[in-house]
Scaffold this motif. Structure first.
Motif, PDB file in Angstrom:
ATOM      1  N   UNK A 123       2.206  -7.036 -12.530  1.00 22.66           N
ATOM      2  CA  UNK A 123       3.429  -7.485 -11.868  1.00 22.66           C
ATOM      3  C   UNK A 123       4.646  -6.707 -12.318  1.00 22.66           C
ATOM      4  N   UNK A 124       4.782  -6.495 -13.621  1.00 19.94           N
ATOM      5  CA  UNK A 124       5.913  -5.734 -14.147  1.00 19.94           C
ATOM      6  C   UNK A 124       5.871  -4.291 -13.662  1.00 19.94           C
ATOM      7  N   UNK A 125       4.673  -3.704 -13.594  1.00 17.63           N
ATOM      8  CA  UNK A 125       4.543  -2.327 -13.108  1.00 17.63           C
ATOM      9  C   UNK A 125       4.917  -2.228 -11.635  1.00 17.63           C
ATOM     10  N   UNK A 126       4.564  -3.231 -10.844  1.00 20.53           N
ATOM     11  CA  UNK A 126       4.942  -3.242  -9.434  1.00 20.53           C
ATOM     12  C   UNK A 126       6.456  -3.326  -9.279  1.00 20.53           C
ATOM     13  N   UNK A 140      -2.441   0.439 -10.452  1.00 18.58           N
ATOM     14  CA  UNK A 140      -2.481  -0.601  -9.425  1.00 18.58           C
ATOM     15  C   UNK A 140      -1.162  -0.628  -8.658  1.00 18.58           C
ATOM     16  N   UNK A 141      -0.060  -0.456  -9.389  1.00 18.11           N
ATOM     17  CA  UNK A 141       1.260  -0.466  -8.748  1.00 18.11           C
ATOM     18  C   UNK A 141       1.390   0.653  -7.725  1.00 18.11           C
ATOM     19  N   UNK A 142       0.811   1.810  -7.996  1.00 20.00           N
ATOM     20  CA  UNK A 142       0.886   2.926  -7.050  1.00 20.00           C
ATOM     21  C   UNK A 142       0.174   2.582  -5.747  1.00 20.00           C
ATOM     22  N   UNK A 143      -0.948   1.879  -5.841  1.00 30.46           N
ATOM     23  CA  UNK A 143      -1.663   1.473  -4.626  1.00 30.46           C
ATOM     24  C   UNK A 143      -0.830   0.471  -3.831  1.00 30.46           C
ATOM     25  N   UNK A 144      -0.199  -0.461  -4.530  1.00 32.94           N
ATOM     26  CA  UNK A 144       0.687  -1.421  -3.860  1.00 32.94           C
ATOM     27  C   UNK A 144       1.831  -0.694  -3.177  1.00 32.94           C
ATOM     28  N   UNK A 145       2.421   0.232  -3.894  1.00 31.44           N
ATOM     29  CA  UNK A 145       3.558   0.971  -3.352  1.00 31.44           C
ATOM     30  C   UNK A 145       3.185   1.696  -2.061  1.00 31.44           C
ATOM     31  N   UNK A 146       2.021   2.294  -2.035  1.00 34.96           N
ATOM     32  CA  UNK A 146       1.572   2.970  -0.819  1.00 34.96           C
ATOM     33  C   UNK A 146       1.438   1.977   0.339  1.00 34.96           C
ATOM     34  N   UNK A 147       0.819   0.846   0.093  1.00 35.76           N
ATOM     35  CA  UNK A 147       0.546  -0.098   1.181  1.00 35.76           C
ATOM     36  C   UNK A 147       1.802  -0.745   1.741  1.00 35.76           C
ATOM     37  N   UNK A 148       2.849  -0.886   0.931  1.00 37.98           N
ATOM     38  CA  UNK A 148       4.079  -1.485   1.464  1.00 37.98           C
ATOM     39  C   UNK A 148       4.986  -0.444   2.103  1.00 37.98           C
ATOM     40  N   UNK A 149       4.650   0.828   1.940  1.00 34.63           N
ATOM     41  CA  UNK A 149       5.507   1.894   2.458  1.00 34.63           C
ATOM     42  C   UNK A 149       5.179   2.207   3.910  1.00 34.63           C
ATOM     43  N   UNK A 150       6.061   2.991   4.534  1.00 30.27           N
ATOM     44  CA  UNK A 150       5.832   3.422   5.917  1.00 30.27           C
ATOM     45  C   UNK A 150       4.662   4.387   6.037  1.00 30.27           C
ATOM     46  N   UNK A 151       4.228   4.961   4.924  1.00 31.63           N
ATOM     47  CA  UNK A 151       3.054   5.831   4.963  1.00 31.63           C
ATOM     48  C   UNK A 151       1.804   5.056   5.364  1.00 31.63           C
ATOM     49  N   UNK A 152       1.842   3.747   5.169  1.00 27.97           N
ATOM     50  CA  UNK A 152       0.696   2.893   5.512  1.00 27.97           C
ATOM     51  C   UNK A 152       0.994   2.050   6.753  1.00 27.97           C
TER      52      UNK A 152
END
Length: 266
Positions: free
Chosen positions: A27-30, A237-249
């Motif tokens: 959570x903190x990393x996200x 894990x945070x990097x995967x979350x970041x990708x999925x919430x971004x416009x790239x996904x």
């Protein structure tokens, strides 16, 4: 991995995000990752005492982070937190469900209290946050929800029946929500970590050889090892979350992304 300590960038500039379970670990990393990309992050956990230290790094790097105490098992508290986030920071664009607990024990010996407590946080907590966010996002025609699940939701684990079942339920709820919200433009996905270097993971280690058994595998508990040969860092894990919430996904929804170094052999 990108350097997210050198100041805010702009991928998520102007967007508002709410993260549960933000006090430590994943959570903190996200929170740090979202803030570094320009989002204003409302970091929530059961107490603000836990959140404040975890958000200092994000603020020091120029990120916009506010802390709020929220118990995800309390429907009214969750609704008020989401309403306050929108009132204070603008429309909620991103929700990341990270809050979770683990009460290990043999499946046939689980107490009613352990089962109920696990589902209250890991599953009903996701229902509470998603329900509050989804109504607002769908009305606006945009938004992204990511639930951080577990690879235990897709493969049996000894001593983790309540946790695995609760994560499986949360994952399927998130997918069903994604199906229902797809026409409104709201995307819902799951990130399923494997063994990650967090306090929850370390609490399972009984001796100094435990990390090596996680990596190499443990036939006694029917666990395969991790093909990539390392335990994940929360930032992975945070990097995967970041990708999925971004416009790239933007064309990805109802998906479950396993981030476990190949441990489930998927």
């Amino acid at each position: 991995m990108p350097d997210r300590t050198s100041g805010a960038r702009s991928e998520l500039a102007g967007r508002t995000a709410l993260v549960t379970g933000a006090a430590r670990g994943i959570g903190a990393a996200v929170v740090r990752a979202l803030a570094a990309e320009g989002a204003h992050v409302v970091a929530t956990d059961r107490t603000t005492d836990g959140i404040e230290p975890a958000t200092e790094a994000a603020r020091a790097a120029g990120g916009a982070v506010s802390a709020r105490a929220v118990d995800v098992t309390d429907r009214a508290a969750v609704e008020e937190a989401v309403a306050a986030a929108e009132r204070d920071h603008g429309p909620l664009d991103i929700l990341v469900n990270v809050a979770g607990i683990l009460r290990p024990g043999p499946a046939a010996q689980l107490t009613d209290e352990d089962w109920a407590a696990t589902f209250a946080v890991n599953t009903t907590g996701v229902l509470h946050t998603c329900r509050a966010a989804a109504a607002r996002m769908s009305a606006r025609g945009s938004g992204s929800i990511v639930t951080v699940g577990s690879n235990a939701a897709g493969i049996p684990r000894t001593g983790m029946a309540a946790y695995a079942a609760s994560k499986a339920a949360a994952a399927m709820y998130t997918k069903c929500l994604g199906l229902e919200l797809a026409r409104s433009g709201v995307r819902c996905n799951i990130v399923a970590p494997g063994s990650t270097d967090t306090a929850m993971q370390r609490a399972l280690w009984t001796d100094e050889e435990a990390p090596r058994r996680v990596i190499d595998g443990d036939p006694a508990t029917y666990r395969t090892g991790i093909p990539l040969g390392r335990i994940a860092a929360p930032e992975d894990i945070a990097e995967a979350v970041l990708f999925l919430v971004s416009d790239r996904a933007r064309h990805i929804t109802m998906q479950e992304l396993y981030v476990d170094g190949g441990a489930t052999l998927r």
